[in-house]
Design a protein around this motif. Structure first.
Motif, PDB file in Angstrom:
ATOM      1  N   THR A  73       0.922  -1.125  -0.094  1.00  0.00           N
ATOM      2  CA  THR A  73       0.030  -0.003   0.171  1.00  0.00           C
ATOM      3  C   THR A  73       0.926   1.172  -0.018  1.00  0.00           C
ATOM      4  OG1 THR A  73      -0.414  -0.113   2.472  1.00  0.00           O
ATOM      5  CG2 THR A  73      -2.010  -1.106   1.039  1.00  0.00           C
ATOM      6  N   GLN A  74       1.948   1.292   0.677  1.00  0.00           N
ATOM      7  CA  GLN A  74       2.806   2.357   0.989  1.00  0.00           C
ATOM      8  C   GLN A  74       3.515   2.782  -0.455  1.00  0.00           C
ATOM      9  OE1 GLN A  74       3.196   4.770   3.443  1.00  0.00           O
ATOM     10  NE2 GLN A  74       1.241   3.771   3.820  1.00  0.00           N
ATOM     11  N   SER A  75       3.919   1.698  -1.117  1.00  0.00           N
ATOM     12  CA  SER A  75       4.633   1.559  -2.396  1.00  0.00           C
ATOM     13  C   SER A  75       3.745   2.393  -3.558  1.00  0.00           C
ATOM     14  CB  SER A  75       5.101   0.399  -2.902  1.00  0.00           C
ATOM     15  OG  SER A  75       6.174  -0.172  -1.901  1.00  0.00           O
ATOM     16  N   ILE A  76       2.420   1.855  -3.514  1.00  0.00           N
ATOM     17  CA  ILE A  76       1.579   2.460  -4.447  1.00  0.00           C
ATOM     18  C   ILE A  76       1.085   4.003  -3.966  1.00  0.00           C
ATOM     19  CG2 ILE A  76      -0.914   2.353  -5.214  1.00  0.00           C
ATOM     20  CD1 ILE A  76      -0.639  -0.829  -5.004  1.00  0.00           C
ATOM     21  N   PHE A  77       0.940   4.245  -2.651  1.00  0.00           N
ATOM     22  CA  PHE A  77       0.837   5.442  -2.401  1.00  0.00           C
ATOM     23  C   PHE A  77       1.690   6.508  -2.418  1.00  0.00           C
ATOM     24  CE2 PHE A  77      -0.304   8.108   1.546  1.00  0.00           C
ATOM     25  CZ  PHE A  77      -1.294   8.854   0.796  1.00  0.00           C
ATOM     26  N   GLY A 129       5.115   5.789  -3.704  1.00  0.00           N
ATOM     27  CA  GLY A 129       6.240   5.374  -4.770  1.00  0.00           C
ATOM     28  C   GLY A 129       7.073   4.290  -4.108  1.00  0.00           C
ATOM     29  N   LYS A 130       7.793   3.839  -5.202  1.00  0.00           N
ATOM     30  CA  LYS A 130       8.746   2.529  -4.773  1.00  0.00           C
ATOM     31  C   LYS A 130       9.828   2.965  -3.505  1.00  0.00           C
ATOM     32  CE  LYS A 130      11.345   3.301  -8.887  1.00  0.00           C
ATOM     33  NZ  LYS A 130      11.911   2.431 -10.354  1.00  0.00           N
ATOM     34  N   LYS A 131      10.353   4.040  -3.875  1.00  0.00           N
ATOM     35  CA  LYS A 131      11.529   4.483  -2.645  1.00  0.00           C
ATOM     36  C   LYS A 131      10.863   4.541  -1.512  1.00  0.00           C
ATOM     37  CE  LYS A 131      14.921   7.894  -1.849  1.00  0.00           C
ATOM     38  NZ  LYS A 131      15.688   9.212  -2.268  1.00  0.00           N
ATOM     39  N   SER A 132       9.715   5.036  -1.375  1.00  0.00           N
ATOM     40  CA  SER A 132       9.068   4.954   0.150  1.00  0.00           C
ATOM     41  C   SER A 132       8.697   3.660   0.297  1.00  0.00           C
ATOM     42  CB  SER A 132       7.657   5.767   0.027  1.00  0.00           C
ATOM     43  OG  SER A 132       7.635   7.186  -0.351  1.00  0.00           O
ATOM     44  N   GLY A 133       8.141   2.544  -0.446  1.00  0.00           N
ATOM     45  CA  GLY A 133       7.897   1.322  -0.051  1.00  0.00           C
ATOM     46  C   GLY A 133       9.360   0.600   0.441  1.00  0.00           C
ATOM     47  N   LEU A 134      10.602   1.085  -0.224  1.00  0.00           N
ATOM     48  CA  LEU A 134      11.764   0.458   0.128  1.00  0.00           C
ATOM     49  C   LEU A 134      12.192   0.834   1.611  1.00  0.00           C
ATOM     50  CD1 LEU A 134      13.795   0.576  -3.310  1.00  0.00           C
ATOM     51  CD2 LEU A 134      12.887  -1.375  -2.410  1.00  0.00           C
ATOM     52  N   ILE A 135      12.210   2.103   1.772  1.00  0.00           N
ATOM     53  CA  ILE A 135      12.251   2.671   3.176  1.00  0.00           C
ATOM     54  C   ILE A 135      11.598   1.726   4.307  1.00  0.00           C
ATOM     55  CG2 ILE A 135      12.049   4.904   4.541  1.00  0.00           C
ATOM     56  CD1 ILE A 135      14.489   4.874   2.519  1.00  0.00           C
ATOM     57  N   ILE A 175       8.240  -6.735  -3.838  1.00  0.00           N
ATOM     58  CA  ILE A 175       6.696  -5.962  -3.820  1.00  0.00           C
ATOM     59  C   ILE A 175       6.998  -4.594  -3.921  1.00  0.00           C
ATOM     60  CG2 ILE A 175       5.154  -5.664  -2.434  1.00  0.00           C
ATOM     61  CD1 ILE A 175       5.639  -8.419  -1.147  1.00  0.00           C
ATOM     62  N   ALA A 176       7.827  -3.907  -3.343  1.00  0.00           N
ATOM     63  CA  ALA A 176       7.754  -2.399  -3.372  1.00  0.00           C
ATOM     64  C   ALA A 176       8.364  -2.020  -4.890  1.00  0.00           C
ATOM     65  CB  ALA A 176       8.852  -1.794  -2.509  1.00  0.00           C
ATOM     66  N   LEU A 177       9.249  -2.601  -5.535  1.00  0.00           N
ATOM     67  CA  LEU A 177       9.658  -2.059  -6.861  1.00  0.00           C
ATOM     68  C   LEU A 177       8.472  -2.425  -7.834  1.00  0.00           C
ATOM     69  CD1 LEU A 177      13.047  -3.265  -6.901  1.00  0.00           C
ATOM     70  CD2 LEU A 177      12.446  -0.977  -6.584  1.00  0.00           C
ATOM     71  N   LEU A 178       7.742  -3.429  -7.632  1.00  0.00           N
ATOM     72  CA  LEU A 178       6.711  -3.756  -8.379  1.00  0.00           C
ATOM     73  C   LEU A 178       5.414  -3.051  -8.389  1.00  0.00           C
ATOM     74  CD1 LEU A 178       7.035  -7.921  -8.954  1.00  0.00           C
ATOM     75  CD2 LEU A 178       7.708  -6.330 -10.519  1.00  0.00           C
ATOM     76  N   SER A 179       4.874  -2.777  -7.322  1.00  0.00           N
ATOM     77  CA  SER A 179       3.980  -2.053  -7.125  1.00  0.00           C
ATOM     78  C   SER A 179       4.125  -0.517  -7.141  1.00  0.00           C
ATOM     79  CB  SER A 179       3.390  -2.478  -5.451  1.00  0.00           C
ATOM     80  OG  SER A 179       4.190  -1.879  -4.656  1.00  0.00           O
ATOM     81  N   GLY A 180       5.413  -0.148  -6.930  1.00  0.00           N
ATOM     82  CA  GLY A 180       5.800   1.241  -6.830  1.00  0.00           C
ATOM     83  C   GLY A 180       5.473   1.831  -8.234  1.00  0.00           C
ATOM     84  N   ASN A 221       2.523   5.921 -10.385  1.00  0.00           N
ATOM     85  CA  ASN A 221       2.660   6.811 -11.359  1.00  0.00           C
ATOM     86  C   ASN A 221       1.142   6.931 -12.012  1.00  0.00           C
ATOM     87  OD1 ASN A 221       5.441   7.503 -10.860  1.00  0.00           O
ATOM     88  ND2 ASN A 221       5.788   5.602 -12.346  1.00  0.00           N
ATOM     89  N   ILE A 222       0.408   5.707 -12.010  1.00  0.00           N
ATOM     90  CA  ILE A 222      -0.760   5.930 -12.767  1.00  0.00           C
ATOM     91  C   ILE A 222      -1.678   6.576 -11.940  1.00  0.00           C
ATOM     92  CG2 ILE A 222      -2.734   4.509 -13.482  1.00  0.00           C
ATOM     93  CD1 ILE A 222      -0.841   2.055 -14.035  1.00  0.00           C
ATOM     94  N   PHE A 223      -1.561   6.167 -10.537  1.00  0.00           N
ATOM     95  CA  PHE A 223      -2.714   6.922  -9.628  1.00  0.00           C
ATOM     96  C   PHE A 223      -2.247   8.238  -9.438  1.00  0.00           C
ATOM     97  CE2 PHE A 223      -3.126   2.649  -8.283  1.00  0.00           C
ATOM     98  CZ  PHE A 223      -4.482   2.607  -8.193  1.00  0.00           C
TER      99      PHE A 223
END
Length: 208
Positions: free
Chosen positions: A30-34, A36-42, A167-172, A176-178
Protein backbone atom coordinates in the motif's frame (compact mmCIF):
# COMPACT_ATOMS: atom_id res chain seq x y z
CA UNK A 1 28.52 -23.59 12.64
CA UNK A 2 25.27 -24.44 10.89
CA UNK A 3 25.50 -26.87 7.99
CA UNK A 4 25.02 -25.65 4.43
CA UNK A 5 21.97 -27.90 4.11
CA UNK A 6 20.36 -26.28 7.17
CA UNK A 7 21.11 -22.80 5.88
CA UNK A 8 19.64 -23.52 2.42
CA UNK A 9 16.54 -25.19 3.91
CA UNK A 10 15.95 -22.37 6.38
CA UNK A 11 16.50 -19.64 3.79
CA UNK A 12 14.11 -21.33 1.34
CA UNK A 13 11.45 -21.66 4.04
CA UNK A 14 11.94 -18.03 5.07
CA UNK A 15 11.61 -16.86 1.47
CA UNK A 16 8.33 -18.74 1.04
CA UNK A 17 6.98 -17.45 4.37
CA UNK A 18 7.77 -13.87 3.37
CA UNK A 19 5.64 -14.37 0.26
CA UNK A 20 2.55 -15.26 2.32
CA UNK A 21 0.22 -12.21 2.51
CA UNK A 22 0.37 -10.59 5.94
CA UNK A 23 0.32 -7.15 7.63
CA UNK A 24 3.94 -6.34 6.76
CA UNK A 25 3.96 -7.09 3.03
CA UNK A 26 0.49 -5.54 2.67
CA UNK A 27 1.92 -2.47 4.40
CA UNK A 28 4.78 -2.37 1.88
CA UNK A 29 2.34 -2.84 -1.00
CA UNK A 30 0.00 0.00 0.00
CA UNK A 31 2.79 2.45 0.84
CA UNK A 32 4.62 1.72 -2.43
CA UNK A 33 1.48 2.40 -4.45
CA UNK A 34 0.59 5.40 -2.29
CA UNK A 35 3.98 7.14 -2.22
CA UNK A 36 6.22 5.39 -4.75
CA UNK A 37 8.75 2.58 -4.76
CA UNK A 38 11.43 4.51 -2.85
CA UNK A 39 9.01 4.99 0.04
CA UNK A 40 8.21 1.28 -0.12
CA UNK A 41 11.90 0.40 0.11
CA UNK A 42 12.33 2.69 3.12
CA UNK A 43 9.39 0.93 4.78
CA UNK A 44 11.10 -2.41 4.04
CA UNK A 45 14.25 -1.21 5.83
CA UNK A 46 12.15 -0.15 8.81
CA UNK A 47 10.29 -3.45 8.99
CA UNK A 48 13.53 -5.43 8.75
CA UNK A 49 15.10 -3.29 11.47
CA UNK A 50 12.14 -4.35 13.59
CA UNK A 51 13.00 -7.98 12.79
CA UNK A 52 16.41 -7.40 14.37
CA UNK A 53 14.57 -6.57 17.61
CA UNK A 54 12.55 -9.80 17.39
CA UNK A 55 15.67 -11.85 16.61
CA UNK A 56 17.46 -10.49 19.66
CA UNK A 57 14.32 -10.94 21.77
CA UNK A 58 14.18 -14.62 20.89
CA UNK A 59 17.92 -15.11 21.34
CA UNK A 60 17.83 -13.51 24.78
CA UNK A 61 14.61 -15.24 25.81
CA UNK A 62 12.54 -12.05 26.01
CA UNK A 63 9.99 -13.43 23.54
CA UNK A 64 8.97 -16.02 26.13
CA UNK A 65 7.33 -13.17 28.04
CA UNK A 66 4.90 -12.52 25.19
CA UNK A 67 4.18 -16.23 24.91
CA UNK A 68 3.48 -16.75 28.61
CA UNK A 69 2.12 -13.39 29.77
CA UNK A 70 -1.38 -12.52 28.58
CA UNK A 71 -1.00 -8.98 29.94
CA UNK A 72 2.24 -8.26 28.05
CA UNK A 73 0.85 -9.78 24.86
CA UNK A 74 -2.41 -7.82 25.14
CA UNK A 75 -0.72 -4.49 25.88
CA UNK A 76 1.62 -4.79 22.90
CA UNK A 77 -1.10 -5.82 20.45
CA UNK A 78 -3.39 -2.98 21.63
CA UNK A 79 -0.56 -0.47 21.11
CA UNK A 80 0.00 -1.92 17.64
CA UNK A 81 -3.71 -1.78 16.78
CA UNK A 82 -4.03 1.85 17.88
CA UNK A 83 -0.94 2.75 15.87
CA UNK A 84 -2.49 1.23 12.75
CA UNK A 85 -5.71 3.17 13.40
CA UNK A 86 -3.62 6.32 13.74
CA UNK A 87 -2.02 5.64 10.34
CA UNK A 88 -5.48 5.01 8.88
CA UNK A 89 -6.72 8.34 10.23
CA UNK A 90 -3.68 10.17 8.83
CA UNK A 91 -4.12 8.70 5.35
CA UNK A 92 -7.90 9.21 5.35
CA UNK A 93 -7.46 12.92 6.05
CA UNK A 94 -4.44 13.30 3.75
CA UNK A 95 -4.52 15.87 1.02
CA UNK A 96 -5.86 14.65 -2.30
CA UNK A 97 -3.19 16.61 -4.14
CA UNK A 98 -0.83 14.58 -6.27
CA UNK A 99 2.46 13.60 -4.66
CA UNK A 100 5.58 14.71 -6.48
CA UNK A 101 7.47 11.42 -6.33
CA UNK A 102 10.18 12.58 -8.69
CA UNK A 103 11.32 15.39 -6.45
CA UNK A 104 10.37 13.66 -3.18
CA UNK A 105 9.29 17.03 -1.78
CA UNK A 106 6.38 15.86 0.34
CA UNK A 107 7.80 12.61 1.66
CA UNK A 108 9.56 12.30 5.03
CA UNK A 109 11.67 9.16 4.60
CA UNK A 110 12.93 9.18 8.18
CA UNK A 111 9.34 9.14 9.40
CA UNK A 112 8.53 6.25 7.05
CA UNK A 113 11.53 4.31 8.34
CA UNK A 114 10.47 4.71 11.97
CA UNK A 115 6.90 3.85 10.98
CA UNK A 116 8.13 0.51 9.60
CA UNK A 117 10.04 -0.22 12.81
CA UNK A 118 7.06 0.54 15.06
CA UNK A 119 4.73 -1.43 12.79
CA UNK A 120 6.92 -4.53 13.15
CA UNK A 121 7.90 -4.25 16.81
CA UNK A 122 4.33 -3.75 18.03
CA UNK A 123 3.23 -7.06 16.54
CA UNK A 124 3.87 -9.65 19.29
CA UNK A 125 2.98 -12.47 16.91
CA UNK A 126 6.31 -11.91 15.14
CA UNK A 127 8.32 -12.64 18.29
CA UNK A 128 6.21 -15.70 19.05
CA UNK A 129 6.63 -16.87 15.45
CA UNK A 130 10.39 -16.48 15.73
CA UNK A 131 10.31 -18.32 19.06
CA UNK A 132 8.59 -21.27 17.39
CA UNK A 133 10.42 -21.13 14.05
CA UNK A 134 14.10 -20.42 14.71
CA UNK A 135 14.85 -23.15 17.31
CA UNK A 136 13.72 -25.83 14.84
CA UNK A 137 16.86 -25.16 12.79
CA UNK A 138 19.36 -24.96 15.64
CA UNK A 139 21.63 -27.76 16.79
CA UNK A 140 22.37 -27.91 20.52
CA UNK A 141 25.37 -30.15 19.84
CA UNK A 142 27.09 -27.29 18.05
CA UNK A 143 26.80 -25.03 21.10
CA UNK A 144 26.12 -21.26 21.16
CA UNK A 145 22.41 -21.75 20.39
CA UNK A 146 21.75 -18.04 20.88
CA UNK A 147 24.35 -17.20 18.24
CA UNK A 148 22.79 -19.78 15.89
CA UNK A 149 19.40 -18.07 16.30
CA UNK A 150 20.93 -14.67 15.60
CA UNK A 151 22.46 -16.09 12.42
CA UNK A 152 19.13 -17.62 11.39
CA UNK A 153 17.37 -14.34 12.16
CA UNK A 154 19.84 -12.59 9.88
CA UNK A 155 19.07 -15.04 7.07
CA UNK A 156 15.35 -14.51 7.60
CA UNK A 157 15.87 -10.75 7.32
CA UNK A 158 17.80 -11.17 4.04
CA UNK A 159 14.98 -13.32 2.61
CA UNK A 160 12.41 -10.75 3.78
CA UNK A 161 14.34 -7.88 2.20
CA UNK A 162 14.45 -9.70 -1.14
CA UNK A 163 10.71 -10.46 -1.15
CA UNK A 164 9.47 -7.15 0.27
CA UNK A 165 11.78 -5.09 -1.94
CA UNK A 166 10.43 -6.91 -4.99
CA UNK A 167 6.90 -6.05 -3.86
CA UNK A 168 7.89 -2.40 -3.41
CA UNK A 169 9.57 -2.16 -6.82
CA UNK A 170 6.71 -3.82 -8.68
CA UNK A 171 3.86 -2.01 -6.94
CA UNK A 172 5.71 1.30 -6.92
CA UNK A 173 5.28 1.58 -10.68
CA UNK A 174 1.50 1.67 -10.16
CA UNK A 175 1.84 4.88 -8.15
CA UNK A 176 2.65 6.79 -11.34
CA UNK A 177 -0.73 5.78 -12.73
CA UNK A 178 -2.60 6.88 -9.61
CA UNK A 179 -0.74 10.19 -9.37
CA UNK A 180 -1.91 11.22 -12.84
CA UNK A 181 -5.42 11.66 -11.51
CA UNK A 182 -6.59 13.67 -8.50
CA UNK A 183 -9.67 11.47 -8.12
CA UNK A 184 -7.65 8.27 -8.20
CA UNK A 185 -5.39 9.68 -5.48
CA UNK A 186 -8.45 10.33 -3.29
CA UNK A 187 -9.71 6.80 -3.88
CA UNK A 188 -6.28 5.39 -3.06
CA UNK A 189 -6.18 7.36 0.21
CA UNK A 190 -9.52 5.90 1.28
CA UNK A 191 -8.56 2.38 0.20
CA UNK A 192 -5.25 2.49 2.07
CA UNK A 193 -7.04 3.84 5.14
CA UNK A 194 -9.56 0.99 4.98
CA UNK A 195 -6.76 -1.59 4.72
CA UNK A 196 -5.06 -0.22 7.83
CA UNK A 197 -8.34 -0.32 9.77
CA UNK A 198 -8.80 -3.97 8.78
CA UNK A 199 -5.22 -4.78 9.84
CA UNK A 200 -5.80 -3.00 13.18
CA UNK A 201 -8.97 -5.00 13.81
CA UNK A 202 -7.23 -8.24 12.88
CA UNK A 203 -4.37 -7.49 15.29
CA UNK A 204 -6.78 -6.47 18.06
CA UNK A 205 -8.66 -9.79 17.96
CA UNK A 206 -5.51 -11.90 17.60
CA UNK A 207 -5.24 -14.50 20.33
CA UNK A 208 -2.03 -15.48 22.09
Amino acid sequence: MLSLETIITFFSASFLLALIPGPDNIFVLTQSIFQGKKSGLIIVLGLCTGLIFHTLAVSLGVAVIFQTSIIAFTILKIVGAFYLLYLAWQIFHASSEKIDIKNNITIDYKKLYYRGIIMNITNPKVSIFFLAFLPQFTNANLGFVSFQMILLGGLFIVATILVFSSIALLSGTLSNIFNKSKNSQMILNKLASFIFVVLAMKLAITKQ
